[in-house]
Scaffold this motif. Structure first.
Motif, PDB file in Angstrom:
ATOM      1  N   LEU A 192       0.744  -1.291  -0.136  1.00  0.00           N
ATOM      2  CA  LEU A 192       0.142   0.266  -0.065  1.00  0.00           C
ATOM      3  C   LEU A 192       0.898   1.236  -0.027  1.00  0.00           C
ATOM      4  O   LEU A 192       0.321   2.430  -0.072  1.00  0.00           O
ATOM      5  N   GLY A 193       2.173   1.297   0.265  1.00  0.00           N
ATOM      6  CA  GLY A 193       3.023   2.463   0.227  1.00  0.00           C
ATOM      7  C   GLY A 193       2.896   2.990   1.638  1.00  0.00           C
ATOM      8  O   GLY A 193       1.995   2.583   2.568  1.00  0.00           O
ATOM      9  N   GLU A 195       1.633   5.940   2.727  1.00  0.00           N
ATOM     10  CA  GLU A 195       0.371   6.656   2.931  1.00  0.00           C
ATOM     11  C   GLU A 195      -0.723   5.742   3.713  1.00  0.00           C
ATOM     12  O   GLU A 195      -1.132   6.259   4.943  1.00  0.00           O
ATOM     13  N   TYR A 346      -9.759  -4.646  -2.361  1.00  0.00           N
ATOM     14  CA  TYR A 346      -8.614  -3.989  -3.196  1.00  0.00           C
ATOM     15  C   TYR A 346      -8.778  -4.564  -4.323  1.00  0.00           C
ATOM     16  O   TYR A 346      -8.671  -5.741  -4.448  1.00  0.00           O
ATOM     17  N   ALA A 350      -0.485  -2.411  -8.040  1.00  0.00           N
ATOM     18  CA  ALA A 350       0.369  -1.176  -8.184  1.00  0.00           C
ATOM     19  C   ALA A 350       1.504  -1.520  -7.063  1.00  0.00           C
ATOM     20  O   ALA A 350       1.592  -0.660  -5.957  1.00  0.00           O
ATOM     21  N   TYR A 355       3.490   3.574  -9.621  1.00  0.00           N
ATOM     22  CA  TYR A 355       2.607   4.887  -9.644  1.00  0.00           C
ATOM     23  C   TYR A 355       3.211   5.962  -9.259  1.00  0.00           C
ATOM     24  O   TYR A 355       4.379   6.053  -8.551  1.00  0.00           O
ATOM     25  N   ASP A 356       2.662   7.039  -9.568  1.00  0.00           N
ATOM     26  CA  ASP A 356       3.256   8.300  -9.271  1.00  0.00           C
ATOM     27  C   ASP A 356       2.020   9.456  -8.473  1.00  0.00           C
ATOM     28  O   ASP A 356       2.535  10.379  -7.677  1.00  0.00           O
ATOM     29  N   GLN A 357       1.028   8.725  -7.831  1.00  0.00           N
ATOM     30  CA  GLN A 357       0.130   9.511  -7.258  1.00  0.00           C
ATOM     31  C   GLN A 357      -0.872   8.801  -6.674  1.00  0.00           C
ATOM     32  O   GLN A 357      -1.275   7.676  -7.028  1.00  0.00           O
ATOM     33  N   VAL A 358      -1.207   8.944  -5.167  1.00  0.00           N
ATOM     34  CA  VAL A 358      -2.229   8.314  -4.626  1.00  0.00           C
ATOM     35  C   VAL A 358      -3.431   9.132  -4.249  1.00  0.00           C
ATOM     36  O   VAL A 358      -3.397  10.453  -3.939  1.00  0.00           O
ATOM     37  N   ALA A 371      -9.064   4.766  -2.114  1.00  0.00           N
ATOM     38  CA  ALA A 371      -7.766   5.112  -2.495  1.00  0.00           C
ATOM     39  C   ALA A 371      -7.548   4.611  -3.920  1.00  0.00           C
ATOM     40  O   ALA A 371      -7.928   3.370  -4.322  1.00  0.00           O
ATOM     41  N   TRP A 373      -4.237   4.294  -6.917  1.00  0.00           N
ATOM     42  CA  TRP A 373      -3.050   4.447  -7.273  1.00  0.00           C
ATOM     43  C   TRP A 373      -2.944   4.699  -8.781  1.00  0.00           C
ATOM     44  O   TRP A 373      -3.564   3.827  -9.593  1.00  0.00           O
ATOM     45  N   ARG A 375      -0.959   6.275 -12.325  1.00  0.00           N
ATOM     46  CA  ARG A 375       0.292   6.768 -12.939  1.00  0.00           C
ATOM     47  C   ARG A 375      -0.130   7.493 -14.312  1.00  0.00           C
ATOM     48  O   ARG A 375      -1.005   6.890 -15.260  1.00  0.00           O
TER      49      ARG A 375
END
Length: 421
Positions: A192-193, A195, A346, A350, A355-358, A371, A373, A375
């Motif tokens: 999930l990264g 965040e 889910y 990702a 990815y570049d943004q959540v 949320a 994910w 790109r």
């Protein structure tokens, strides 16, 4: 050769194997279907083992894929508590490990699943060291958690993945003290990264779970053969009356490897290499479920997915492929979890760096949100937390492969369906 003259053998009696047998009959196959399960229990689903059944909210019978009588009623030859020692591809036979008898197959499905990774540290032979994969493990763990809760005992969990967190929640449900040791900076960091991983850390802390991040277990100490404490590589020692290893699972590929089938690179998850129809390097042998590494056109990579939905859908897909039906296996990966009052689904894939943004839609503080994910505006994955009936539009966004307006994606007033091209 007509169906009635053929024999299809399925090795592995989990959800994938049981659903493959069901699909063969539903699709009209009239030949022999042999399902070989190395457990003595009838095929069952695994999510309840760390969720409802472990919590005591689901009965034991609810975990089984079919009623016991179903197999005889559908002429499925079920071998419980049986193992396959070898596959002879030239002779097209499988050899049982118990008595050495062989069975010839026309098509073979390997649904051998995965097994929990073990802690390779001193002290794992002590009474009180556990892992979770099978129904018997869950039954034993339920008794352990009940005792820990009653006696104010301590459970140390190695690993803060989905299984580790679900068992932490169950342990707190029973009243046990819980410490989770995890080498990452947050739970689920690789999935999930940071965040969203932090959100799960806060959830568990609110319920009394202690975390020790950036560390791994190096030793389990004991007294009189019983677990006493768990030590980490940074010199800390945690009191423990029980230790649970939740450090992932490894695909059970030994049978396939011995048979000379191609395997996937362990660095990318390992497993048995299959094509988009779940066929191995041998055209008469297929693989499905946790053990299969399959090419996914949507994500332009190979995936090996250990979650429930992959077994639920992969077994039937392999069965249809064994019957010569058209179609490729390209399901969007899906899984779910329930922890305390948080329910989550889910969809997608990702991994870190993809990815570049959540993008958050809803209120993460109240734990009611979705949320995404993303790109370059394209949705790779989506996770709905305490927001329901949105899996279909989330998966449609993933499948569209089109860039979306991220401001609209974040706006709960804009229907998700309207964002799909």
């Amino acid at each position: 050769m007509v169906d009635a003259d053929q024999t299809f053998v399925i090795v592995g009696g989990g959800l994938a194997g049981a659903k493959a047998a069901e699909t063969l009959r539903a699709e009209g196959f009239t030949g022999r279907v042999i399902l070989i399960c190395d457990e003595r229990d009838h095929p069952y689903e695994r999510p309840p083992l760390s969720k409802g059944y472990l919590l005591g909210s689901a009965e034991r019978d609810s975990v089984f894929v079919h009623e016991p009588a179903w197999y005889a009623q559908h002429d499925v030859e079920l071998h419980l508590g049986a193992t396959v020692a070898a596959v002879d591809r030239a002779a097209k036979t499988v050899r049982f490990g118990e008595d050495g008898t062989t069975v010839r197959y026309d098509k073979l499905l390997l649904a051998t699943g995965a097994e929990p990774r073990r802690l390779d540290i001193p002290g794992t032979d002590l009474v009180g060291v556990h892992h979770l994969r099978r129904l018997a493990h869950s039954e034993r763990l339920k008794g352990v958690l009940t005792s820990l809760g009653r006696d104010n005992g301590h459970l140390v969990i190695a690993g803060a993945g989905w299984i580790g967190l679900e068992i932490a929640a169950a342990a707190r449900h029973y009243g046990a003290e819980v410490t989770v040791v995890h080498r990452g900076p947050t739970p689920l960091h690789s999935v999930l990264g940071p965040e969203l991983g932090q959100l799960f850390a806060e959830l568990h802390r609110e319920h009394g779970v202690r975390f020790h991040f950036g560390a791994t277990l190096t030793e389990i100490t004991g007294q009189d053969g019983m677990v006493l404490a768990a030590r980490t590589d940074d010199g800390e020692e945690h009191p423990a009356h029980a230790v649970l290893a939740a450090i992932g699972a490894a695909p059970r590929t030994a049978l396939a490897e011995a048979a000379g089938l191609e395997l996937a690179d362990p660095a990318s998850g390992g497993g048995v290499l299959v094509d988009e129809r779940l066929r191995t390097s041998d055209p008469d042998i297929y693989a499905a479920g946790d053990v299969a590494s399959f090419p996914h056109a949507l994500f332009s990579t190979r995936l090996r997915v250990e979650h429930w939905a992959n077994a639920l859908n992969g077994g039937p897909a392999a069965a249809r492929a064994m019957l010569g039906r058209d179609g490729i296996y390209d399901r969007v990966p899906y899984f779910f979890t329930d922890q305390y009052d948080l329910g989550m689904e889910y969809s997608g894939w990702a991994p870190p760096g993809s990815y570049d943004q959540v993008v958050i839609r809803g209120d993460a503080g109240k734990r009611e949100f979705i949320a995404f994910w993303v790109r370059e505006g394209r949705v790779l994955a989506g996770m709905n937390v305490n927001v329901w009936d949105v899996t279909d539009p989330i998966q449609a966004l993933i499948r569209s492969r089109e860039a979306v307006d991220t401001e609209a994606l974040a706006d709960p007033h804009v229907p998700l369906e309207s964002l799909v091209a």
